[in-house]
Design a protein around this motif. Structure first.
Motif, PDB file in Angstrom:
ATOM      1  N   UNK A  48     -50.589 -18.837   0.639  1.00  0.00           N
ATOM      2  CA  UNK A  48     -51.195 -17.357   0.723  1.00  0.00           C
ATOM      3  C   UNK A  48     -52.195 -17.018   1.692  1.00  0.00           C
ATOM      4  N   UNK A  49     -53.301 -18.123   1.859  1.00  0.00           N
ATOM      5  CA  UNK A  49     -54.212 -18.194   2.657  1.00  0.00           C
ATOM      6  C   UNK A  49     -53.821 -17.801   4.072  1.00  0.00           C
ATOM      7  N   UNK A  52     -51.711 -14.198   4.424  1.00  0.00           N
ATOM      8  CA  UNK A  52     -52.384 -13.107   4.034  1.00  0.00           C
ATOM      9  C   UNK A  52     -52.653 -12.097   5.056  1.00  0.00           C
ATOM     10  N   UNK A  53     -53.418 -12.498   6.253  1.00  0.00           N
ATOM     11  CA  UNK A  53     -53.831 -11.678   7.075  1.00  0.00           C
ATOM     12  C   UNK A  53     -52.808 -11.195   7.960  1.00  0.00           C
ATOM     13  N   UNK A  55     -48.970 -11.230   7.420  1.00  0.00           N
ATOM     14  CA  UNK A  55     -47.403 -10.960   6.959  1.00  0.00           C
ATOM     15  C   UNK A  55     -47.092  -9.531   7.507  1.00  0.00           C
TER      16      UNK A  55
ATOM     17  N   UNK B 109     -55.445  -3.715  10.228  1.00  0.00           N
ATOM     18  CA  UNK B 109     -55.512  -3.774   8.932  1.00  0.00           C
ATOM     19  C   UNK B 109     -55.779  -5.420   8.311  1.00  0.00           C
ATOM     20  N   UNK B 110     -55.237  -6.080   9.005  1.00  0.00           N
ATOM     21  CA  UNK B 110     -55.222  -7.742   8.473  1.00  0.00           C
ATOM     22  C   UNK B 110     -56.567  -7.985   8.944  1.00  0.00           C
ATOM     23  N   UNK B 111     -57.106  -7.590  10.170  1.00  0.00           N
ATOM     24  CA  UNK B 111     -58.636  -7.937  10.785  1.00  0.00           C
ATOM     25  C   UNK B 111     -59.380  -7.187   9.830  1.00  0.00           C
ATOM     26  N   UNK B 113     -59.210  -6.331   6.470  1.00  0.00           N
ATOM     27  CA  UNK B 113     -59.290  -6.777   5.047  1.00  0.00           C
ATOM     28  C   UNK B 113     -59.609  -8.101   5.055  1.00  0.00           C
ATOM     29  N   UNK B 114     -59.309  -9.106   5.784  1.00  0.00           N
ATOM     30  CA  UNK B 114     -59.759 -10.278   5.791  1.00  0.00           C
ATOM     31  C   UNK B 114     -60.910 -10.688   6.581  1.00  0.00           C
ATOM     32  N   UNK B 433     -60.190 -11.494   0.011  1.00  0.00           N
ATOM     33  CA  UNK B 433     -59.252 -11.873  -0.772  1.00  0.00           C
ATOM     34  C   UNK B 433     -58.702 -13.172  -0.867  1.00  0.00           C
ATOM     35  N   UNK B 434     -58.758 -13.933  -1.953  1.00  0.00           N
ATOM     36  CA  UNK B 434     -58.707 -15.215  -2.120  1.00  0.00           C
ATOM     37  C   UNK B 434     -57.742 -15.829  -2.997  1.00  0.00           C
ATOM     38  N   UNK B 435     -56.559 -15.374  -2.941  1.00  0.00           N
ATOM     39  CA  UNK B 435     -55.578 -15.579  -4.187  1.00  0.00           C
ATOM     40  C   UNK B 435     -55.664 -16.905  -4.774  1.00  0.00           C
TER      41      UNK B 435
END
Ligand code: HDD
Ligand code: HEM
Ligand code: HEM
Lengths: 329, 435
Positions: A48-49, A52-53, A55, B109-111, B113-114, B433-435
């Motif tokens: 998931x790491x 995550x950014x 997908x 959004x990826x940039x 959020x993470x 977020x770190x699932x």
């Protein structure tokens, strides 16, 4: 090159990008479902790491493919909508549940019950969706989807669940898992990396076995496709793909992981590209040809002129995204 | 249920579902970057907490918006194959533009959020601004397609002009109105949630800032929304007179026409029972002239009427909600100026209660507005060109897919509500977020 051919090439490029990038994301879900042993949770975290950014961005390639298809080849889209009504809907349900499960798991309660349920949904949807999308490709090239001159479907609404299409679906599934395992060897280290390397080698064997079964079968189930694959258009590309496949196995074996990753990308790109070249000049063999289904040139040109400025915006942004999150070690 | 009904029902459910998440994808990023920007300026940590909380919600809702939107782009062809074959060459290039906007949005959004710990504060804020801008653009692009369906420029299907969508008379008006509606609905929903927490006397320290910020955005948008709604009604009066008549359940052509609020529509008898009427107002609203003639439904063949009860009721719901929200915005600012309240002053309970009541109203108005637009256009898919009955799929499976997708969306909707409640009570983890 006519605008219609350029447009078709863009569709194929979009398909390759989706296949490589989102394929690896699907594969991540498959590996997630397969995760076992003492490092199971660490494997899942690594997956998931990695996903995550990126997908959501990876997923947009599919939207591009669909938009280019209905814009550039509205008559083909029309026939495909009828022939693939059921598998497309099933794949959409899979895509929807998968995306939902991914974020629910990532942001939801840490209690194990909820994690387990969403993990299960995520795994199942990650397996079924690539199989379904693969069967769609299989149906399109099987020659069983028949379309009348007025674009109405005559036969082939069941082509997607023929044995041939199903095996192509399984082949797509194994390729996705292989991509993910190879990519993850680059993004992890230590024992985790060994786990993914072992996965990759195992799945790679499945990929080889399935190709060995598929190659003769193509000539029986879809002779036109077999002939296309051997044509001077497609054959060189497929040979490059085969060399790349060997290189990727070699890279894995000798622990040259970045080499393996590059080679795997080339392998999948050549496979999809070779398939498309073998199909040429048909979108749906034998009734819907590229030229026959193409939109008027004003439309094609309108889309084509948006590509350079569009890419001028997209590529730097994508580069930024992947540089921030994928520049490992 | 025949395939036509099933296809319509599936499209309704899918769009109504997507629309909520799309509106959040447009509205929430703006609040989120505003909060982050204020936090950067003032150095006040509460704003950063607020931004991070909103980012977490955005992440979940955006993902649902993205997958439901993907479903929609397939469904256009699966459910309305004849529409896409005919209109694909005209609307396709616009969808391609929308595709670029989505792509950029997903990247930013990826940039965002993470990237909390990986980007510099400035770069991070920039990524957030990117999400807000590209979200707004993607909405404006897709609405161009819809505007073209409402009001296709003459001969655009003959010349197959690939940019005809942006020449539709309806586009600018609809793009402005629907973009504003996202800020209104998200703003009041966030304000209502914050008000709820403040009422329960266990607020987090970010709730009061959240209330001020969201109401500032929502109140400005609500007032503009009223003005834009008036413009759009005047446009519909000219371009789609049948729809206007249905919105007002206006059966008989009249000079100095009265407006009718509420009431029960009897479509077969062509009468409206028990409505409150105000003389001349309809003529003013539609044409800006108290003596103008407004054509009634009876002037048009019955097979061109939409379902009047639905269109009329939905329109009343939208306008009442919009008017209430403007009044509430006014109450908020009057309270602030009268009491010269410090930005952090406690808000009176009656105002908080009204805000809680108003929380869903923006979204209700938004859904009702789309119902007016889409159901009011019936029986046409492309006004005056292609009938819905001719556009629809003939697949016998449409009933099953409608049932399945409705169940799927109900299920996802329920899970999302559960998720939001969970996120509201759990703090943001630093490593998230770190699932
Ligand atoms: C927060 C949501 C919201 C609020 C408060 C309002 N609207 Fe609205 N309205 C919408 C959200 C909306 C929308 C986003 O749902 C629609 C559907 C299509 C569009 O462009 O915007 C819409 C459409 C729409 C239409 C139909 C356009 C068409 O069919 O082409 C009219 C005539 C109005 N609106 C008028 C109004 C008026 C007079 C309002 C006065 C208060 C109002 N709206 C408030
Ligand atoms: C038939 C109509 C529609 C189609 C086919 C459609 C298609 C899509 C698709 C494919 C996505 C996913 C993009 C991604 O992965 O990032 C999406 C998301 C989105 N859509 Fe729609 N859409 C439709 C209607 C609308 C409308 C009317 C609006 C706004 C007014 C809208 C606004 C958005 C926004 C802002 C997103 C970004 C994702 C999000 O914030 O949830 N869409 N849509
Ligand atoms: C996003 C907000 C939207 C909502 C809530 C919405 C709602 C609806 C509803 C309720 C229907 C069914 C009408 C009926 O059967 O009475 C419908 C139909 C349809 N809509 Fe929209 N719509 C939206 C935007 C769009 C956009 C942006 C497009 C085009 C790109 C679009 C394309 C269609 C098509 C093709 C149909 C089917 C034909 C028809 O029934 O008219 N819609 N929509």
């Amino acid at each position: 090159m006519t605008p219609a051919v350029i447009m078709a090439a863009l569709v194929v490029l979009g398909l390759i990008a989706y296949g490589v990038l989102a394929g690896a994301d699907f594969g991540g879900g498959i590996l997630d479902a397969l995760a076992r042993g003492p490092r199971r949770d660490a494997q899942r975290d690594a997956i998931s790491h990695a996903m995550g950014p990126v997908w959501e961005a990876n997923h947009v390639w599919l939207i591009f493919v669909i938009v280019l298809l209905f814009t550039g080849f509205p008559r083909a889209f029309y026939a495909l909508g009828a022939a693939l009504f059921v598998p497309f809907h099933l794949a959409l349900a899979g895509i929807t549940l998968r995306g939902g499960a991914f974020v629910f798991r990532a942001y939801g309660p840490r209690e194990s019950a909820s994690l387990r349920v969403w993990g299960r949904v995520f795994g199942i949807a990650s397996v079924l969706t690539p199989v379904l999308l693969g069967t769609c490709l299989g149906a399109v090239s099987s020659g069983r989807v028949r379309v009348r001159a007025d674009d109405e479907l005559m036969a082939g609404a069941d082509a997607w669940h023929s044995p041939f299409a199903l095996v192509i679906g399984l082949f797509a599934l194994s390729l996705c898992a292989y991509l993910a395992a190879v990519f993850l060897t680059v993004e992890t280290d230590g024992e985790l990396r060994d786990d993914f390397r072992r996965h990759a080698l195992g799945i790679g064997t499945v990929v080889v076995a399935l190709s060995a079964a598929l190659i003769p079968w193509v000539f029986v189930a879809a002779p036109h496709l077999g002939a296309g694959l051997l044509s001077p258009r497609a054959l060189p590309v497929l040979l490059v793909g085969a060399v790349a496949a060997l290189a990727s196995g070699y890279g894995l074996y000798r622990r040259r992981f970045t080499l393996a990753r590059a080679a795997t990308v080339v392998q999948v790109a050549c496979l999809l590209g070779g398939w498309a070249l073998a199909q040429y000049p048909f979108l749906i063999y034998p009734d819907v040809s590229l030229v026959g289904a193409a939109a008027p040139s004003a439309t094609l040109n309108a889309v084509l002129v948006t590509i350079p400025p569009g890419l001028a915006l997209l590529l730097p942004a994508l580069w930024w995204l992947f540089r921030v999150f994928k520049s490992t070690r | 249920m025949n395939p036509l009904l099933a296809a319509r029902a599936q499209m309704e459910v899918s769009l109504a579902f997507h629309m909520v998440f799309a509106a959040i994808g447009i509205g929430l990023p703006l609040l989120m970057v505003l909060a982050e920007a204020i936090g950067l300026r003032t150095g006040d940590a509460r704003w950063r907490t607020l931004a991070r909380r909103q980012a977490r919600v955005t992440a979940v809702l955006f993902a649902i918006g993205a997958v439901s939107g993907t479903a929609l782009s397939f469904e256009l062809g699966l459910l309305w194959p004849r529409f896409m074959r005919l209109a694909g060459p005209v609307v396709g290039p616009t969808f391609a533009l929308e595709g670029y906007a989505f792509f950029l949005e997903a990247i930013f959004l990826g940039l965002y959020l993470y990237g909390w710990d990986r980007l510099s504060p400035r770069a991070h804020l920039l990524a957030g601004a990117g999400v807000a801008v590209t979200g707004m653009l993607s909405g404006a692009f897709v609405v161009a397609v819809n505007a073209w369906m409402q009001c296709p420029p003459p001969s655009s299907l003959v010349t197959l002009d690939p940019w005809a969508t942006f020449r539709s008379a309806a586009w600018i008006n609809m793009a402005v109105h629907s973009t504003l509606s996202c800020y209104v609905s998200v703003g009041f929903a966030v304000a209502g949630a914050a008000a709820w927490s403040l009422l329960r006397k266990r607020p987090g320290d970010w709730h009061r800032p959240a209330l001020s910020l969201s109401l500032s955005m929502a109140s400005v948008a609500a007032v503009l929304q009223l003005a834009s709604g008036d413009r759009i009604a005047k446009m519909v009066a000219v371009t789609q007179p049948v729809k206007l008549a249905a919105m007002e359940a206006h059966f008989d052509t009249a000079r100095g026409a009265a407006i009718a609020l509420g009431g029960l529509v009897d479509q077969d008898a062509a009468v409206l029972h028990g409505a409150v009427t105000v003389p001349k107002v309809l003529s003013v609203l539609a044409f800006g002239d108290p003596d103008a003639t407004v054509r009634g439904l009876n002037d048009f063949p019955r097979d061109l009427w939409p379902r009047v009860a639905i269109v009329h009721t939905a329109f009343d719901v939208m306008v009442s909600a919009g008017t209430f929200l403007v009044a509430l915005s006014a109450a908020w600012w009057i309270w602030r100026f009268r009491t010269r309240a410090a930005p952090e002053a406690p808000v009176p309970v009656w105002l908080l209660r009204a805000l809680v009541f108003a929380a869903p109203l923006g979204f209700i108005a938004l859904e009702a507005g789309w119902l007016v637009t889409e159901a009011g256009r019936q029986p046409w898919t492309i006004q005056g060109v292609l009938r819905t009955a001719d556009a629809a799929t003939r697949s016998p499976h449409a009933v099953v897919t409608f049932a399945t997708f409705s169940a799927l969306y109900v299920f996802l909707g329920a899970v999302v509500v559960g998720m939001l409640r969970y996120l509201a009570r759990t703090p943001v983890k630093s490593s998230e977020p770190q699932p």
